[in-house]
Write a protein that holds these residues in place. Structure first.
Motif: not given
Ligand code: ATP
Ligand code: MG
Lengths: 247, 488
Positions: A104-105, A114-116, B12-13, B444-446
């Motif tokens: 999602n990032s 984003e994917l749930d 969630d993020a 990984r993108g974070l």
């Protein structure tokens, strides 16, 4: 396309990369071989942006973007993925949560929705099945208590789900049993497409039986000293690296 | 448990946000003059129409407090608190609201903004926390308690303590001060003299409370101390899960919060008490913030009883707090699960006391301290095994995580065992967030902050999984948000 030009880098005072030149067009898979300590992992860290590796000259671009000017997470969003030679443990962090947060990032950075959790789990379960991995791989904490081979397979699972444009696999085959080797190779082959490319770092010809590379390069003492077709790997297997450094 | 873990994994993020509860609500307030003397104590008591015995109790506490000194053994530093420059009572003007319809709409709006539904219909419709009854305490008074009818059908009493004094005097008289005595410490004496409101819970024999109970504390008024008092009694075989949340506006001056919470569990009763403490922590330079001096103690009075404290402490400039268990009943169980996070110039000195009196009593202590910025974070714990506590067991695990090199983590465990058959185990670790963990996540993108949030949440997982689901999600977000700016 990955384009590396006369790249030099050091760790502390020690010069490790001493002028690497390499071009990997989209759609191709290149293998990198070479003796221990040659700088293979260093190259993969420099390309993915690890701290402590000081680039002293040259350039590296991916699809025209200057990788060296980007944060590691921006490189990930640009499609670069590194399968670690030594995957890192994250105690208390669930694997599914980790991979979904990563995915999602990347999607956020690309302006995608984003994917749930439900949609993600569906994807993840399918990927697990394709890779013949046990379901509990998703539930466990990231790499914690994983066997050496499981850690490597977890890298491939992450790669499958993050679906990169450029994958760098640093000795992903080391420590794998014969069946796992085949599974990992299948995982890479499944990503093959005109827009996917990979750098496969390995010590063993047997991986290249399954992932047939377009080119094989030998990195020795911080430089690419020889390049050739898949047959180069067979030659190295027979004769070793002796004499190559001078070339 | 499985469901909670699932939620932890599916949260969630996080949206990037600073302290988002820092707003002020403008409503007309009644305040008593600044400073503390017998007259103020009498005024508070009169305002609440209290019986003689309670006024006498308060005055005794006041006299005791005057004779005591502020404790100085904790690892905290602050300029002297000027007790004469505080207001000891502040409440919305006008008569006490009898029902929700009479509550000032501004207040209802404020609680909505905080995400606390006072409107039962909205709460029932909400997917977030459909099954939680709320007692909302605004400065010195309780402004609304929801779901009272549903609860009273089950025989559960859940009301402001000021009301319990009037409606259930025998229960209050029997248990108030029975776990934390008036003179237990400086702050409990102060609280006993001037406590204004808080919640009262009584779960009758054999009743499992049909919903989660919660109290939401909000400090709004300037220069006002909040001194709430909570009393929870679970009769034989009863059980209840109780949640407590706290916020306050951002202000440059420090505000004092000195609460007392007493829990009593009779034979076979269970009380689970969870706190997410998010009082205003002060700004990045250490200006402002709440001074949180709190005494929480539970008495496992009956055999086979159990009291479990779970706390996530991210707020306050100073946290001084040791939720404890007196394990009097044979086979009783005490638990303390704690996450204390300090950042910038925050100071936390927190831990627990487990006092083993009965036979075969067991206690578990899991403490996770996270320090960032210039903060100081101390775990202070006492495990005491009395001679009669044969077969007593304790397990303690204290882990500290350091972010950066300007902060401090300290572990101060005391163990006193006076019974040879007792088993006490203590494990402690101190670690830093490793560079390779951060790089792994970022590759990984974070973002770096998300990576820290994820690693910290992983570090705290053993505690977070003890929280009720809604709280666990909230706490996870809070941990990440509280660490903003701690790296890079
Ligand atoms: N953090 C470090 N500090 C000092 N030297 C380092 C560090 N990391 C790597 N090196 C050195 O850099 C050189 C290249 O290391 P690198 O890990 O890139 O080799 P490699 O080609 O991946 O080897 P292998 O095949 O054994 O994995 C080695 O001599 C190694 O000792
Ligand atoms: Mg290597």
């Amino acid at each position: 396309m990955l384009d590396i030009n006369n790249l030099t880098a050091k760790i502390g005072d020690k010069e490790i990369l001493r002028g690497v030149n390499l071009t990997v067009p989209d759609g191709e898979i290149h293998a990198i071989m070479g003796p221990n300590g040659a700088g293979k992992s260093t190259l993969s860290y420099v390309l993915s942006g690890r701290e402590g590796y000081e680039v002293t000259g040259g350039s590296a671009t991916y699809n025209g973007q200057d990788l060296l000017a980007m944060e590691p997470e921006q490189r990930a969003a640009a499609g670069v993925f590194l399968a670690f030679q030594y995957p890192v443990e994250l105690p208390g962090v669930g694997n599914a949560n980790f991979i979904r947060t990563a995915l999602n990032s990347i999607r956020r950075a690309r302006g995608e929705a984003e994917l749930d959790a439900v949609a993600f789990l569906k994807l993840a379960r399918a990927a697990i099945k394709n890779l013949s991995m046990p379901d509990d791989m998703l539930k466990r904490n990231v790499n914690v208590g994983f066997s050496g081979g499981e850690k490597k397979r977890n890298e491939v699972l992450q790669m499958a789900l993050l679906n990169p444009g450029l994958a760098i696999l640093d000795e992903t085959d080391s420590g794998l049993d014969i069946d796992a080797l085949k599974i990992v190779a299948d995982g890479v082959n499944a990503l093959r497409s005109p827009t996917f490319s990979a750098l496969v770092i390995t010590h063993y010809q047997r991986l290249l039986d399954h992932i047939v590379p377009d080119y094989v390069h030998v990195l020795a003492a911080g430089r690419i000293v020889r390049s050739g077709g898949p047959e180069l790997a067979l030659e190295l297997e027979a004769h070793g690296y002796a004499g190559l450094e001078a070339a | 448990m499985a469901a909670v873990t699932e939620t932890l994994e599916t949260v969630d993020a996080l949206a990037a946000q600073k302290y988002k509860y820092g707003f002020e609500t403008n409503i007309a307030m009644d305040e008593f003059p600044k400073g503390l003397n017998e007259n103020i104590v009498k005024l508070i008591s009169a305002k609440k129409n209290e019986p003689e015995w309670l006024l006498a109790w308060r005055l005794k506490a006041y006299a005791l407090w005057r004779s005591m000194e502020e404790p100085d053994w904790a690892r905290i530093k602050h300029p002297p608190i000027d007790y004469e420059n505080l207001y000891y009572y502040a409440a919305p003007s006008g008569p006490e609201p009898k029902s929700l319809d009479e509550v000032d709409p501004e207040l209802i709006k404020m609680y909505d903004k905080l995400g606390i539904p006072l409107n039962e219909r909205a709460a029932l419709a909400g997917v977030d926390s459909p099954n939680v009854a709320v007692d909302a305490v605004f400065d010195s008074v309780s402004v609304a308690t929801t779901f009272r009818e549903t609860l009273s059908k089950a025989g559960v009493i859940f009301c402001p303590i000021s009301e319990a004094v009037r409606e259930h005097p025998d229960l209050v008289k029997e248990y108030l001060g029975s776990v934390v005595s008036i003179g237990d410490n400086y702050f409990s004496a102060l609280n006993s003299a001037v406590f204004s409101d808080g919640s009262f819970v009584y779960i009758p024999k054999g009743v499992r409370c049909p919903m989660e109970l919660s109290t939401y504390f909000r400090i709004n008024a300037r220069n006002t101390g909040q001194f709430e008092r909570t009393l929870i009694i679970a009769a034989e075989g009863a059980s209840v899960s109780y949640l407590e949340g706290c916020t306050a506006p951002m202000r440059d001056e420090n505000q004092l919060h000195a609460a007392v919470v007493e829990l009593v569990a009779l034979d076979d009763a269970k009380i689970k008490y969870s706190t997410v403490q998010n009082w205003y922590p002060g700004d990045a330079e250490g200006k402002g913030g709440i001074y949180n001096f709190v005494t929480k103690r539970g008495n496992c009075k009956g055999k086979n009883s159990k009291i479990s404290w779970t706390q996530v402490e991210t707020g306050s400039a100073i946290t001084w707090k040791y939720p404890s268990c007196i394990l009097k009943g044979d086979n009783s169980v005490g638990e303390f699960y704690s996450v204390a996070l300090t950042h910038n110039y925050q100071q936390a000195d927190t831990g627990t006391k487990m006092i083993h009196i009965g036979k075969n009593t067991t206690s578990t202590i899991i403490s996770k301290g996270i320090s960032a910025g210039h903060s100081n974070n101390t775990y202070r714990g006492l495990v005491k095994i009395l001679p009669g506590a044969s077969g007593a067991r304790n397990f303690t695990q204290c882990d500290s995580l350091l972010i950066g090199d300007q902060c401090g983590a300290h572990t101060v465990p005391y163990i006193e065992s006076r019974n040879m058959s007792a088993k006490v185990e203590h494990e402690a670790t101190t670690s830093k967030i490793a560079e390779d963990q951060l790089f792994y996540c970022r590759s990984r993108g974070l973002s770096e902050e998300d990576a820290v949030g994820l690693i910290v949440n992983g570090f705290c997982k053993d505690v977070l999984k003890e929280l009720p689901m809604e709280f666990a999600v909230e706490a996870q977000k809070l941990l990440a948000v509280s660490l903003e700016g701690s790296v890079g």
